[in-house]
Design an enzyme around this catalytic site. Structure first.
Site, PDB file in Angstrom:
ATOM      1  N   GLU A  78       8.377  29.958  26.174  1.00  0.00           N
ATOM      2  CA  GLU A  78       9.593  30.334  26.133  1.00  0.00           C
ATOM      3  C   GLU A  78      10.529  29.994  27.331  1.00  0.00           C
ATOM      4  O   GLU A  78      11.271  30.626  27.794  1.00  0.00           O
ATOM      5  CB  GLU A  78       9.486  32.111  26.607  1.00  0.00           C
ATOM      6  CG  GLU A  78       9.735  32.528  25.417  1.00  0.00           C
ATOM      7  CD  GLU A  78       9.105  34.598  25.150  1.00  0.00           C
ATOM      8  OE1 GLU A  78       8.627  34.756  25.881  1.00  0.00           O
ATOM      9  OE2 GLU A  78       9.822  35.056  24.312  1.00  0.00           O
ATOM     10  N   HIS A  97      11.185  36.813  32.494  1.00  0.00           N
ATOM     11  CA  HIS A  97      11.066  37.358  31.311  1.00  0.00           C
ATOM     12  C   HIS A  97      10.021  38.179  30.772  1.00  0.00           C
ATOM     13  O   HIS A  97       8.933  38.236  31.004  1.00  0.00           O
ATOM     14  CB  HIS A  97      11.350  36.387  30.544  1.00  0.00           C
ATOM     15  CG  HIS A  97      11.372  37.135  28.600  1.00  0.00           C
ATOM     16  ND1 HIS A  97      12.298  38.132  28.320  1.00  0.00           N
ATOM     17  CD2 HIS A  97      10.367  36.353  27.521  1.00  0.00           C
ATOM     18  CE1 HIS A  97      11.712  38.143  26.785  1.00  0.00           C
ATOM     19  NE2 HIS A  97      10.205  37.029  26.508  1.00  0.00           N
ATOM     20  N   HIS A  99       8.558  42.465  28.434  1.00  0.00           N
ATOM     21  CA  HIS A  99       8.299  42.586  27.358  1.00  0.00           C
ATOM     22  C   HIS A  99       8.072  44.573  27.493  1.00  0.00           C
ATOM     23  O   HIS A  99       7.489  45.095  26.699  1.00  0.00           O
ATOM     24  CB  HIS A  99       7.278  42.585  25.547  1.00  0.00           C
ATOM     25  CG  HIS A  99       7.241  41.126  25.453  1.00  0.00           C
ATOM     26  ND1 HIS A  99       6.860  40.429  24.971  1.00  0.00           N
ATOM     27  CD2 HIS A  99       8.672  39.927  25.950  1.00  0.00           C
ATOM     28  CE1 HIS A  99       6.982  38.867  24.749  1.00  0.00           C
ATOM     29  NE2 HIS A  99       8.167  39.012  24.913  1.00  0.00           N
ATOM     30  N   TYR A 124      22.299  51.489  41.304  1.00  0.00           N
ATOM     31  CA  TYR A 124      22.072  50.337  41.532  1.00  0.00           C
ATOM     32  C   TYR A 124      21.682  49.737  40.065  1.00  0.00           C
ATOM     33  O   TYR A 124      21.738  49.080  40.196  1.00  0.00           O
ATOM     34  CB  TYR A 124      20.315  51.044  42.003  1.00  0.00           C
ATOM     35  CG  TYR A 124      20.373  50.889  43.269  1.00  0.00           C
ATOM     36  CD1 TYR A 124      19.963  49.925  44.789  1.00  0.00           C
ATOM     37  CD2 TYR A 124      20.481  52.326  44.088  1.00  0.00           C
ATOM     38  CE1 TYR A 124      20.354  50.182  46.165  1.00  0.00           C
ATOM     39  CE2 TYR A 124      20.305  52.724  45.954  1.00  0.00           C
ATOM     40  CZ  TYR A 124      20.701  51.521  46.412  1.00  0.00           C
ATOM     41  OH  TYR A 124      20.555  51.632  47.715  1.00  0.00           O
ATOM     42  N   HIS A 164      12.361  42.699  21.649  1.00  0.00           N
ATOM     43  CA  HIS A 164      12.137  41.976  22.061  1.00  0.00           C
ATOM     44  C   HIS A 164      12.051  42.236  23.123  1.00  0.00           C
ATOM     45  O   HIS A 164      11.380  42.529  24.188  1.00  0.00           O
ATOM     46  CB  HIS A 164      12.948  40.528  21.855  1.00  0.00           C
ATOM     47  CG  HIS A 164      12.182  39.310  22.509  1.00  0.00           C
ATOM     48  ND1 HIS A 164      12.755  38.239  21.735  1.00  0.00           N
ATOM     49  CD2 HIS A 164      10.951  39.035  23.471  1.00  0.00           C
ATOM     50  CE1 HIS A 164      12.048  36.940  22.964  1.00  0.00           C
ATOM     51  NE2 HIS A 164      10.661  37.609  23.877  1.00  0.00           N
TER      52      HIS A 164
END
Ligand code: ZN
Length: 219
Positions: A78, A97, A99, A124, A164
């Site tokens: 990725e 990144h 999951h 926030y 994803h």
């Protein structure tokens, strides 16, 4: 820190944050990847098929701005997502990144507003993430996703990839970590509140936050 090797520092930082994410259940198996962009445009990135819980500094992948492999293991598949975000956000120096469960769950929901898929529940969330666009599903490794991300990341530090998970940029890896953790907690709140009458922040409250603290996009 003066005189310390910036590459060694960045490797250690990726290992430390990766372990922290794994130990808290925010990354499981070999999912998730972290990167740091160095001043010369090269990038340090977690290796392919590596567990974030067991990273080793010397095996963190180092790739040039042109994508040539310098040292360490081969980078995550990725990696092109990270490159797309750095290209779109010139001040970004860290990208995460994941999951992570709750944001991945939201990414699978039907009927989301693709321009802003999480209601503004807390201050926030608004300050660290801002509006959260949803990018349509792409199969793993589909390079056309890079173009979609690059176009949207110009205006957004965080995006959610459908079916994803999230990918988030920051002015440092620490800042990207803080933002993606805020996103995951916001997704959790959103799911907890499903079916409960809820009062998100209104447009006036959001404008006030932007006046006081700036826009999330500018971080
Ligand atoms: Zn992924």
């Amino acid at each position: 820190m003066t005189g310390a090797d910036p590459i060694a520092q960045a490797r250690a930082e990726i290992v430390r944050h990766g372990r922290s994410l794994f130990e808290r259940g925010l990354a499981t198996g070999s999912s998730g990847n972290l990167s740091i962009l160095l001043d010369d445009g090269s990038m340090l990135l977690t290796p392919t098929d590596a567990s974030l819980g067991g990273l080793e500094p010397d095996r963190i992948a180092h790739v040039t701005a042109e994508g040539a492999h310098v040292s360490g293991d081969l980078p995550s598949k990725e990696a092109f997502l990270h490159r797309a975000i750095y290209a779109a956000r010139p001040h970004a120096r860290g990208v995460v990144h994941l999951h992570a469960t709750h944001s991945a769950a939201v990414s699978c929901m039907d009927g989301l507003d693709a321009s802003d898929c999480l209601p503004p529940l807390t201050a926030y969330q608004v300050m660290k993430i801002g509006r959260l666009p949803l990018i349509p599903y792409h199969p793993p490794g589909d390079r056309s996703l890079a173009g979609r991300i690059a176009a949207i990341a110009v205006d957004h530090p965080a995006v959610l990839l459908a079916n994803h998970g999230p990918i988030v940029a920051g002015a440092s890896l620490r800042q990207a970590m803080n933002a993606i953790e805020e996103l995951e907690e916001s997704a959790k709140l959103f799911l907890l509140l499903r079916g409960v009458p809820t009062r998100p922040l209104d447009a006036g409250q959001i404008a006030d936050l932007e006046t006081r603290f700036g826009r999330a996009n500018d971080r």
